[in-house]
Every structure is written in C-alpha cells, then in structure tokens.
Scaffold this motif. Structure first.
Motif, PDB file in Angstrom:
ATOM      1  N   ILE A 103       0.855  -1.177   0.000  1.00 38.17           N
ATOM      2  CA  ILE A 103       0.000   0.000   0.000  1.00 38.17           C
ATOM      3  C   ILE A 103       0.898   1.237   0.000  1.00 38.17           C
ATOM      4  O   ILE A 103       1.723   1.414   0.906  1.00 38.17           O
ATOM      5  CB  ILE A 103      -0.932   0.029   1.225  1.00 38.17           C
ATOM      6  CG1 ILE A 103      -1.829  -1.215   1.239  1.00 38.17           C
ATOM      7  CG2 ILE A 103      -1.788   1.289   1.229  1.00 38.17           C
ATOM      8  CD1 ILE A 103      -2.689  -1.329   2.467  1.00 38.17           C
ATOM      9  N   GLY A 104       0.757   2.077  -1.034  1.00 41.47           N
ATOM     10  CA  GLY A 104       1.602   3.258  -1.129  1.00 41.47           C
ATOM     11  C   GLY A 104       3.074   2.910  -1.264  1.00 41.47           C
ATOM     12  O   GLY A 104       3.935   3.642  -0.770  1.00 41.47           O
ATOM     13  N   GLY A 105       3.354   1.789  -1.917  1.00 42.00           N
ATOM     14  CA  GLY A 105       4.735   1.380  -2.135  1.00 42.00           C
ATOM     15  C   GLY A 105       5.390   0.688  -0.954  1.00 42.00           C
ATOM     16  O   GLY A 105       6.575   0.350  -1.009  1.00 42.00           O
ATOM     17  N   ASN A 153      10.650  -1.432  -7.037  1.00 38.87           N
ATOM     18  CA  ASN A 153      10.263  -1.998  -8.333  1.00 38.87           C
ATOM     19  C   ASN A 153       9.891  -3.475  -8.236  1.00 38.87           C
ATOM     20  O   ASN A 153       9.627  -4.123  -9.253  1.00 38.87           O
ATOM     21  CB  ASN A 153      11.398  -1.822  -9.344  1.00 38.87           C
ATOM     22  CG  ASN A 153      11.685  -0.364  -9.638  1.00 38.87           C
ATOM     23  OD1 ASN A 153      10.767   0.450  -9.696  1.00 38.87           O
ATOM     24  ND2 ASN A 153      12.965  -0.031  -9.812  1.00 38.87           N
ATOM     25  N   TYR A 154       9.875  -4.007  -6.984  1.00 37.91           N
ATOM     26  CA  TYR A 154       9.612  -5.441  -6.812  1.00 37.91           C
ATOM     27  C   TYR A 154       8.140  -5.787  -6.994  1.00 37.91           C
ATOM     28  O   TYR A 154       7.801  -6.846  -7.510  1.00 37.91           O
ATOM     29  CB  TYR A 154      10.075  -5.905  -5.426  1.00 37.91           C
ATOM     30  CG  TYR A 154      11.557  -5.819  -5.202  1.00 37.91           C
ATOM     31  CD1 TYR A 154      12.425  -6.743  -5.794  1.00 37.91           C
ATOM     32  CD2 TYR A 154      12.103  -4.823  -4.402  1.00 37.91           C
ATOM     33  CE1 TYR A 154      13.791  -6.666  -5.590  1.00 37.91           C
ATOM     34  CE2 TYR A 154      13.473  -4.749  -4.187  1.00 37.91           C
ATOM     35  CZ  TYR A 154      14.307  -5.668  -4.783  1.00 37.91           C
ATOM     36  OH  TYR A 154      15.663  -5.590  -4.579  1.00 37.91           O
ATOM     37  N   ALA A 155       7.260  -4.915  -6.534  1.00 37.49           N
ATOM     38  CA  ALA A 155       5.827  -5.230  -6.581  1.00 37.49           C
ATOM     39  C   ALA A 155       5.018  -3.951  -6.694  1.00 37.49           C
ATOM     40  O   ALA A 155       5.411  -2.894  -6.182  1.00 37.49           O
ATOM     41  CB  ALA A 155       5.409  -6.002  -5.330  1.00 37.49           C
ATOM     42  N   ALA A 156       3.872  -4.027  -7.377  1.00 35.74           N
ATOM     43  CA  ALA A 156       3.003  -2.866  -7.571  1.00 35.74           C
ATOM     44  C   ALA A 156       2.070  -2.700  -6.383  1.00 35.74           C
ATOM     45  O   ALA A 156       1.885  -3.615  -5.559  1.00 35.74           O
ATOM     46  CB  ALA A 156       2.188  -3.042  -8.849  1.00 35.74           C
ATOM     47  N   ASN A 157       1.472  -1.518  -6.276  1.00 35.36           N
ATOM     48  CA  ASN A 157       0.491  -1.262  -5.217  1.00 35.36           C
ATOM     49  C   ASN A 157      -0.663  -2.261  -5.315  1.00 35.36           C
ATOM     50  O   ASN A 157      -1.129  -2.591  -6.404  1.00 35.36           O
ATOM     51  CB  ASN A 157      -0.058   0.163  -5.336  1.00 35.36           C
ATOM     52  CG  ASN A 157       0.888   1.185  -4.723  1.00 35.36           C
ATOM     53  OD1 ASN A 157       1.631   0.868  -3.806  1.00 35.36           O
ATOM     54  ND2 ASN A 157       0.857   2.397  -5.236  1.00 35.36           N
TER      55      ASN A 157
END
Length: 213
Positions: A103-105, A153-157
């Motif tokens: 959530i929010g990076g 850059n590992y996972a999106a929100n």
C-alpha cells in the motif's frame, strides 16, 4: 450487531435454576417426611441421620446456586466480548499469518521473536512463491518487532505477498511467530463464537487478534 441476538431469548438461567433448586428441595423434604412417617418405631432414625440428609439437600441447593452464578457470569462475559468486538470495526488488527499487501509502495507486517537474535533475515515471496527480495535486519531483541518493506520496483500497489523471517542466535535458531495486518470489516456470531471478517484475509476468530494497530 444485535447483542440481543447473541444472548438469545430463552428463560433467564437464574429463574430456571432457582425453580429447579426449589423443586429438588421440595421433593427431598417430602421423601424425608415420608421416610420418618414410615420408619420402624423400634428403630427410629436418629438425629445424626436426619442432620446428614438435611446437609445433603443443602449441598444440592448450593451447587444449583453456584451453577446459576457461573451461567450468569458467562452471559455477562459474552456481552462484554461482543461490545469490545464491535469497537474493532474499521480498525487495523494483527492476526497470525505471513501475508502482507503493498500500500503506497510499502508493505507492513510484524513478528515475535521468542528470544534475542544476533541475525534476522527477511525474505519476501512473490505470488508464485519465489523469493523476490532478501534483507538482513541485523540483531534484534526478543518480543514483537515491526516490519516495513519498501516494495520499490519489486511489486506494484495492491500486490498480495508472503514473507518469512529466519532468526538465529549464534548457531541456534530462534522461534518466530509471524503476523499479518488487516482491517476489520464486520463482526458476527457463528455457532456461539464471535468472528471478525477481515478485508483481505476473510473470517477469523475474535480470539485470534493479537494486537490492534
């Protein structure tokens, strides 16, 4: 949440138990009187026998009263638990689990160490179960530890991930308990037990909540 529904609409336990105790005592006294009326005149009951039987009925009455008190206490505790659980709606709680959401990076979770650890390693797992990031968290003391992982850059929100913690103290492993954070959407009763419905994790027992965040 309908607290009345949790309590039911049956006859109050105090009324029922008191009535049962009175009926038991009445039957006993009738039997005792009948026994005395039909006793052998040459071998009558002595005072010790009468006293012993009277003591027995007093014990029965006392047990019935104790049962009433316990049932009443259980009902009151159930009501208190229901009221406390309602206050959790909309709050973030921690429950046992190894899932976290970005959530929010950032993804947050927590864990307990059963003892001090000289080395603590975090591994974040992707949807396929593969390790997508590893971080060394260093030495940590025993007890609850907060975890905040920068997704970068590992996972999106919104991504649902899993994590694991490996802790050691010298050559010895340190037992770790993992916790997931989630928001309480609703509270309900199922088969006499209180349940919380969490936004992502779904239904859990009320007793599974380890902390309110």
């Amino acid at each position: 949440m309908d607290i009345t529904a949790l309590n039911g609409t049956s006859t109050p336990p105090q009324t029922t138990s008191a009535k049962n105790a009175a009926e038991t005592q009445d039957r006993f006294l009738k039997l005792l009187v009948a026994q005395m009326n039909n006793q052998d005149p040459l071998n009558p009951m002595d005072n010790a026998q009468v006293t012993s039987q009277m003591a027995q009925i007093q014990q029965v009455t006392s047990l019935s009263t104790l049962d009433t008190s316990i049932k009443s206490l259980g009902t009151q505790l159930g009501q208190m638990q229901a009221l406390q659980s309602i206050s959790l709606v909309g709050r973030d709680v921690s429950v046992p689990g190894n899932r976290m959401q970005v959530i929010g990076g950032v993804a947050e979770a927590s864990y307990d160490l059963d003892g001090p650890a000289q080395s603590v390693k975090l591994e974040v797992l992707g949807p396929a179960g593969n390790v997508i990031d590893t971080q060394q968290l260093g030495a940590q003391s025993s007890g609850r530890q907060a975890l905040s992982w920068n997704a970068g850059n590992y996972a999106a929100n919104g991504a649902e991930l899993q994590y694991r913690i490996t802790a050691t103290n010298g050559a010895k492993p340190v037992t770790t308990t993992l916790y997931a954070h989630d928001k309480v959407d609703a509270v309900y009763s199922e088969n006499g037990s209180l349940k919380l419905n969490l936004a992502r994790l779904g239904p859990v027992d009320y007793t599974a909540v380890s902390s309110v965040n």
